[in-house]
Design a protein around this motif. Structure first.
Motif, short mmCIF file in Angstrom:
data_model
loop_
_atom_site.label_atom_id
_atom_site.label_comp_id
_atom_site.label_asym_id
_atom_site.label_seq_id
_atom_site.Cartn_x
_atom_site.Cartn_y
_atom_site.Cartn_z
N TYR A 293 0.84 -1.19 0.00
CA TYR A 293 0.00 0.00 0.00
C TYR A 293 0.88 1.24 0.00
N GLN A 294 0.47 2.25 -0.76
CA GLN A 294 1.16 3.54 -0.76
C GLN A 294 0.47 4.44 0.26
N GLN A 295 1.25 4.97 1.20
CA GLN A 295 0.73 5.87 2.22
C GLN A 295 1.53 7.16 2.21
N ARG A 296 1.08 8.14 2.93
CA ARG A 296 1.79 9.41 2.98
C ARG A 296 3.20 9.25 3.55
N THR A 297 3.34 8.38 4.51
CA THR A 297 4.63 8.19 5.17
C THR A 297 5.54 7.23 4.40
N GLY A 298 5.06 6.62 3.35
CA GLY A 298 5.85 5.66 2.58
C GLY A 298 5.00 4.49 2.17
N THR A 299 5.62 3.34 2.07
CA THR A 299 4.89 2.14 1.67
C THR A 299 4.68 1.23 2.86
N LYS A 300 3.64 0.41 2.77
CA LYS A 300 3.31 -0.54 3.84
C LYS A 300 3.13 -1.91 3.21
N LEU A 301 3.82 -2.90 3.72
CA LEU A 301 3.68 -4.27 3.26
C LEU A 301 2.69 -4.99 4.17
N ASN A 302 1.75 -5.71 3.55
CA ASN A 302 0.73 -6.41 4.29
C ASN A 302 0.72 -7.87 3.81
N PHE A 303 0.91 -8.81 4.72
CA PHE A 303 0.97 -10.22 4.39
C PHE A 303 -0.26 -10.94 4.93
N SER A 304 -0.68 -12.00 4.24
CA SER A 304 -1.76 -12.83 4.77
C SER A 304 -1.20 -13.69 5.91
N LYS A 305 -2.08 -14.26 6.69
CA LYS A 305 -1.67 -15.03 7.87
C LYS A 305 -0.92 -16.31 7.52
N VAL B 260 1.55 -16.65 5.47
CA VAL B 260 2.97 -16.40 5.21
C VAL B 260 3.71 -16.43 6.55
N PRO B 261 4.72 -17.32 6.68
CA PRO B 261 5.47 -17.41 7.94
C PRO B 261 6.20 -16.11 8.27
N LYS B 262 6.39 -15.85 9.55
CA LYS B 262 7.03 -14.62 10.01
C LYS B 262 8.46 -14.48 9.47
N LYS B 263 9.20 -15.57 9.41
CA LYS B 263 10.58 -15.51 8.91
C LYS B 263 10.60 -15.13 7.43
N VAL B 264 9.66 -15.64 6.66
CA VAL B 264 9.58 -15.29 5.25
C VAL B 264 9.15 -13.84 5.10
N GLN C 191 9.85 -11.40 7.09
CA GLN C 191 11.01 -10.56 7.38
C GLN C 191 12.01 -10.57 6.23
N ARG C 192 12.21 -11.71 5.61
CA ARG C 192 13.13 -11.78 4.47
C ARG C 192 12.62 -10.94 3.30
N ILE C 193 11.31 -10.94 3.08
CA ILE C 193 10.75 -10.13 2.00
C ILE C 193 10.87 -8.64 2.35
N ARG C 194 10.63 -8.29 3.61
CA ARG C 194 10.77 -6.88 4.03
C ARG C 194 12.22 -6.41 3.83
N ASN C 195 13.18 -7.31 4.06
CA ASN C 195 14.59 -6.94 3.93
C ASN C 195 14.98 -6.64 2.49
N VAL C 196 14.34 -7.28 1.51
CA VAL C 196 14.70 -7.05 0.10
C VAL C 196 13.75 -6.08 -0.58
N PHE C 197 12.79 -5.53 0.14
CA PHE C 197 11.82 -4.62 -0.47
C PHE C 197 12.47 -3.32 -0.91
N PRO C 198 12.29 -2.91 -2.18
CA PRO C 198 12.93 -1.67 -2.67
C PRO C 198 12.06 -0.45 -2.37
N HIS C 199 12.27 0.18 -1.24
CA HIS C 199 11.44 1.34 -0.86
C HIS C 199 11.53 2.47 -1.86
N GLN C 200 12.69 2.67 -2.49
CA GLN C 200 12.80 3.74 -3.48
C GLN C 200 12.07 3.40 -4.77
#
Length: 103
Positions: A63-75, A77-81, A83-92
């Motif tokens: 989601y695009q928000q005023r403060t930046g982007t927000k990643l939303n996962f379904s239940k 998706v494991p927590k470790k996965v 976090q790995r996706i959040r780590n490679v997410f290209p915010h720019q």
């Protein structure tokens, strides 16, 4: 006058209730089943690599928000996965499309 209030209520409901992610990706057993929206190639490559090494099923929404982007996962998706996706997410790669002032 009543129809103006009704139209305003419908517009407000649409703005609040309708789910409008910038990117929506569905996974099943480590494979991308469907995608909708802007999916940068480098992010796609990294997510595909993560899904191949740790197969999972679920859904990712960005989601695009005023403060930046927000990643939303379904239940599913494991927590470790997540976090790995959040780590490679290209915010720019998901900056807002408004006009920028350079100075």
């Amino acid at each position: 006058m009543l129809y103006v209030i009704l139209v305003a209520a419908i517009v407000i409901f649409w703005l609040v209730a309708v789910d409008r992610p910038v990117l929506k990706v569905k996974f099943e057993n480590g494979k991308i089943v469907s995608e909708k929206g802007h999916f940068p190639p480098s992010f796609r490559h990294n997510v595909t690599d993560i899904a191949e090494h740790t197969p999972f099923s679920g859904e990712l929404k960005v989601y695009q928000q005023r403060t930046g982007t927000k990643l939303n996962f379904s239940k599913q998706v494991p927590k470790k996965v997540q976090q790995r996706i959040r780590n490679v997410f290209p915010h720019q790669g998901f900056k807002s499309k408004g006009t920028k002032k350079s100075g």
